[in-house]
Design a protein around this motif. Structure first.
Motif, mmCIF file in Angstrom:
data_model
loop_
_atom_site.group_PDB
_atom_site.id
_atom_site.type_symbol
_atom_site.label_atom_id
_atom_site.label_comp_id
_atom_site.label_asym_id
_atom_site.label_seq_id
_atom_site.Cartn_x
_atom_site.Cartn_y
_atom_site.Cartn_z
ATOM 1 N N ASP A 1 0.810 -1.221 0.000
ATOM 2 C CA ASP A 1 0.000 0.000 0.000
ATOM 3 C C ASP A 1 0.843 1.271 0.000
ATOM 4 O O ASP A 1 0.293 2.373 0.102
ATOM 5 C CB ASP A 1 -0.918 0.030 1.231
ATOM 6 C CG ASP A 1 -1.990 -1.050 1.171
ATOM 7 O OD1 ASP A 1 -2.342 -1.456 0.052
ATOM 8 O OD2 ASP A 1 -2.440 -1.491 2.242
ATOM 9 N N PRO B 1 2.474 4.412 -1.214
ATOM 10 C CA PRO B 1 2.248 5.243 -2.398
ATOM 11 C C PRO B 1 3.558 5.596 -3.084
ATOM 12 O O PRO B 1 4.635 5.520 -2.481
ATOM 13 C CB PRO B 1 1.593 6.492 -1.811
ATOM 14 C CG PRO B 1 2.189 6.588 -0.438
ATOM 15 C CD PRO B 1 2.338 5.168 0.046
ATOM 16 N N SER B 2 3.467 5.983 -4.315
ATOM 17 C CA SER B 2 4.653 6.467 -5.018
ATOM 18 C C SER B 2 4.974 7.879 -4.552
ATOM 19 O O SER B 2 4.128 8.584 -3.981
ATOM 20 C CB SER B 2 4.410 6.472 -6.532
ATOM 21 O OG SER B 2 3.397 7.428 -6.854
ATOM 22 N N GLU C 1 2.530 10.244 -6.123
ATOM 23 C CA GLU C 1 1.243 10.401 -5.455
ATOM 24 C C GLU C 1 1.372 11.244 -4.195
ATOM 25 O O GLU C 1 0.528 12.097 -3.906
ATOM 26 C CB GLU C 1 0.656 9.034 -5.088
ATOM 27 C CG GLU C 1 -0.706 9.153 -4.381
ATOM 28 C CD GLU C 1 -1.298 7.824 -3.955
ATOM 29 O OE1 GLU C 1 -2.214 7.832 -3.102
ATOM 30 O OE2 GLU C 1 -0.855 6.781 -4.454
ATOM 31 N N LEU C 2 2.438 11.021 -3.432
ATOM 32 C CA LEU C 2 2.634 11.802 -2.211
ATOM 33 C C LEU C 2 2.772 13.295 -2.509
ATOM 34 O O LEU C 2 2.211 14.127 -1.801
ATOM 35 C CB LEU C 2 3.878 11.316 -1.464
ATOM 36 C CG LEU C 2 3.733 10.085 -0.579
ATOM 37 C CD1 LEU C 2 5.090 9.703 0.000
ATOM 38 C CD2 LEU C 2 2.733 10.339 0.537
ATOM 39 N N GLY D 1 -0.135 13.810 -6.421
ATOM 40 C CA GLY D 1 -1.401 13.143 -6.636
ATOM 41 C C GLY D 1 -1.507 12.579 -8.050
ATOM 42 O O GLY D 1 -0.527 12.552 -8.797
ATOM 43 N N THR E 1 -4.822 11.198 -5.555
ATOM 44 C CA THR E 1 -4.878 10.263 -4.452
ATOM 45 C C THR E 1 -6.322 10.026 -4.039
ATOM 46 O O THR E 1 -7.186 10.871 -4.301
ATOM 47 C CB THR E 1 -4.066 10.796 -3.253
ATOM 48 O OG1 THR E 1 -4.019 9.804 -2.233
ATOM 49 C CG2 THR E 1 -4.703 12.068 -2.682
ATOM 50 N N ASP F 1 -6.697 9.225 -0.758
ATOM 51 C CA ASP F 1 -6.520 9.392 0.685
ATOM 52 C C ASP F 1 -6.961 10.798 1.094
ATOM 53 O O ASP F 1 -6.400 11.786 0.619
ATOM 54 C CB ASP F 1 -5.051 9.175 1.042
ATOM 55 C CG ASP F 1 -4.786 9.178 2.537
ATOM 56 O OD1 ASP F 1 -5.499 9.896 3.264
ATOM 57 O OD2 ASP F 1 -3.868 8.475 2.985
ATOM 58 N N ARG G 1 -1.229 12.958 1.492
ATOM 59 C CA ARG G 1 -0.829 12.648 0.123
ATOM 60 C C ARG G 1 -1.306 13.770 -0.798
ATOM 61 O O ARG G 1 -2.207 14.513 -0.452
ATOM 62 C CB ARG G 1 -1.403 11.298 -0.319
ATOM 63 C CG ARG G 1 -0.954 10.136 0.559
ATOM 64 C CD ARG G 1 -1.418 8.796 0.019
ATOM 65 N NE ARG G 1 -1.115 7.702 0.943
ATOM 66 C CZ ARG G 1 -1.327 6.412 0.694
ATOM 67 N NH1 ARG G 1 -1.881 6.049 -0.472
ATOM 68 N NH2 ARG G 1 -1.017 5.500 1.583
ATOM 69 N N ASN G 2 -0.689 13.858 -1.975
ATOM 70 C CA ASN G 2 -0.925 14.988 -2.882
ATOM 71 C C ASN G 2 -0.670 16.292 -2.132
ATOM 72 O O ASN G 2 -1.473 17.228 -2.144
ATOM 73 C CB ASN G 2 -2.339 14.971 -3.461
ATOM 74 C CG ASN G 2 -2.481 15.886 -4.663
ATOM 75 O OD1 ASN G 2 -1.505 16.489 -5.106
ATOM 76 N ND2 ASN G 2 -3.689 16.001 -5.181
#
Length: 378
Positions: free
Chosen positions: A327, A329-330, A333-334, A337, A339, A341, A346-347
């Motif tokens: 799970d 994130p890349s 994404e962090l 985005g 995302t 979440d 994130r994003n």
């Protein structure tokens, strides 16, 4: 006048505010996120994101440094970390990542391996060969000894960083060859230098007077930090950043216009935290734990900073972020985005763009004028 409270007869203390005690107040006409720019520039270097990745071996490796630059940020390699101590740090990293009971003593043993100037120079050259801006962190205690290796190898930005730093660090017995005088040291360089951490107006102003291009505010407090317990030092980041911004205004007047960048480092985990740090006066944020859960991060879902392995007084613990390997994130994404979440973790810079638009500002410099309100959550 600063707000003070009486803590006992004849003893006052100044009131400080953490980022979670303030909030943004949109007061202008909103605008579309597409016309918002999060770019910032330090010296000749421009970055699309106001992001500096912290010099933690859990976050920055030669490969993640390249990915962070591709996404728009600046990564700082720890010049006294595993990549400068081991020819191949994979086994050392595995000892931290794969050992469920990895302890502070394990970290101390791994980091007891001496730093190699030759390895440090080689890592710097490898980063330069990858075509990215090369930033390396050294501690004040070892800058005099180790800086020649990275400078010769072609570093683009030098970061001199400790828990707390002053304009002149003096080593054992005040030996002349053991002392770091930042003003004379920086004057001899033709690359920008970032220095920190600092916690107040006076220290920030002193460091600006050394010729530093940027000052780091805070010591990187995160969920595993014990500096407040071990040393009694804590940094209410909203107040510390605002104080440093006041020092910058005075230094601008003093020098007739020399601008020093402020990088906020500590207690920043969400897009909202980033936004509030910028509005308090920061030009960028330094993120460590917030990026350690990324799939590309060398720490494998764990986080530690340089203070965790200190041989005598460790001031933070190894943090297991509790993210299932499948799970994680890349980094993309962090940072950018999209995302699914909703936590704000994130994003991060997509969130920043959105709040800048909602507050009606199109650049980071403009956004520093946004209105803040005290919420007193603590």
């Amino acid at each position: 006048m600063p707000e003070t409270v009486e803590i006992g007869l004849g003893r006052d203390a100044r009131r400080g505010y953490h980022l979670d005690e303030v909030a943004l107040v949109p007061t202008r006409r909103t605008r579309g996120s597409s016309v918002v720019s999060t770019a910032w520039q330090i010296d000749a270097h421009t970055f699309e994101l106001p992001l500096v990745a912290a010099p933690s071996d859990a976050v920055v490796s030669p490969s993640t440094a390249a990915e962070i630059e591709r996404l728009g940020g600046l990564a700082v390699l720890n010049g006294e970390g595993l990549w400068a101590r081991y020819e191949d740090p994979a086994q050392a990293l595995a000892s931290i990542v794969d050992e469920s009971g990895c302890s502070t003593s394990t970290l101390q043993q791994l980091y007891a391996q001496p730093v190699s100037s030759e390895l440090l120079a080689r890592r710097t050259s490898e980063l330069q060969a990858a075509g990215i801006r090369v930033a390396v962190r050294l501690s004040p205690q070892h800058t005099v000894a180790l800086s020649p290796a990275v400078l010769k190898a072609g570093v683009d930005l030098l970061v001199i960083q400790g828990t707390v730093i002053s304009a002149e660090h003096v080593g054992s017995d005040d030996a002349a060859d053991d002392a770091l005088n930042l003003k004379t040291f920086i004057a001899d360089l033709d690359i920008p230098v970032l220095v920190g951490g600092v916690t107040n107006y006076q220290t920030a102003l002193h460091l600006m007077r050394t010729g530093a291009a940027g000052v780091i505010i805070g010591y990187g407090a995160h969920s595993g930090s014990t500096t407040h317990s071990a040393l009694g030092i804590d940094v209410p980041m909203a107040t510390a950043i605002a104080d440093a911004a006041a020092a910058r205004r005075d230094y601008l007047d003093e020098t007739g216009g020399r601008y020093v960048h402020l990088i906020a480092y500590g207690d920043i985990t969400t897009g909202g935290d980033i936004a509030k740090a910028l509005v308090c006066g920061a030009d960028a944020v330094m993120l460590g734990e917030a990026l350690a859960g990324a799939a590309e991060a060398p720490g494998g879902g764990r986080y530690w900073d340089p203070t965790a392995s200190h041989p005598r007084v460790p001031r933070s613990a190894l943090v297991d972020l509790g993210v299932d390997p499948g799970d994680r994130p890349s980094l993309a994404e962090l940072l950018l985005g999209p995302t699914a979440d909703p936590s704000g973790e994130r994003n991060l810079f997509g969130s920043l763009r959105r709040v800048m638009a909602k507050c009606g500002y199109s650049s980071v410099k403009e956004f520093q004028k946004a209105e803040l309100i005290v919420t007193c959550l603590r």
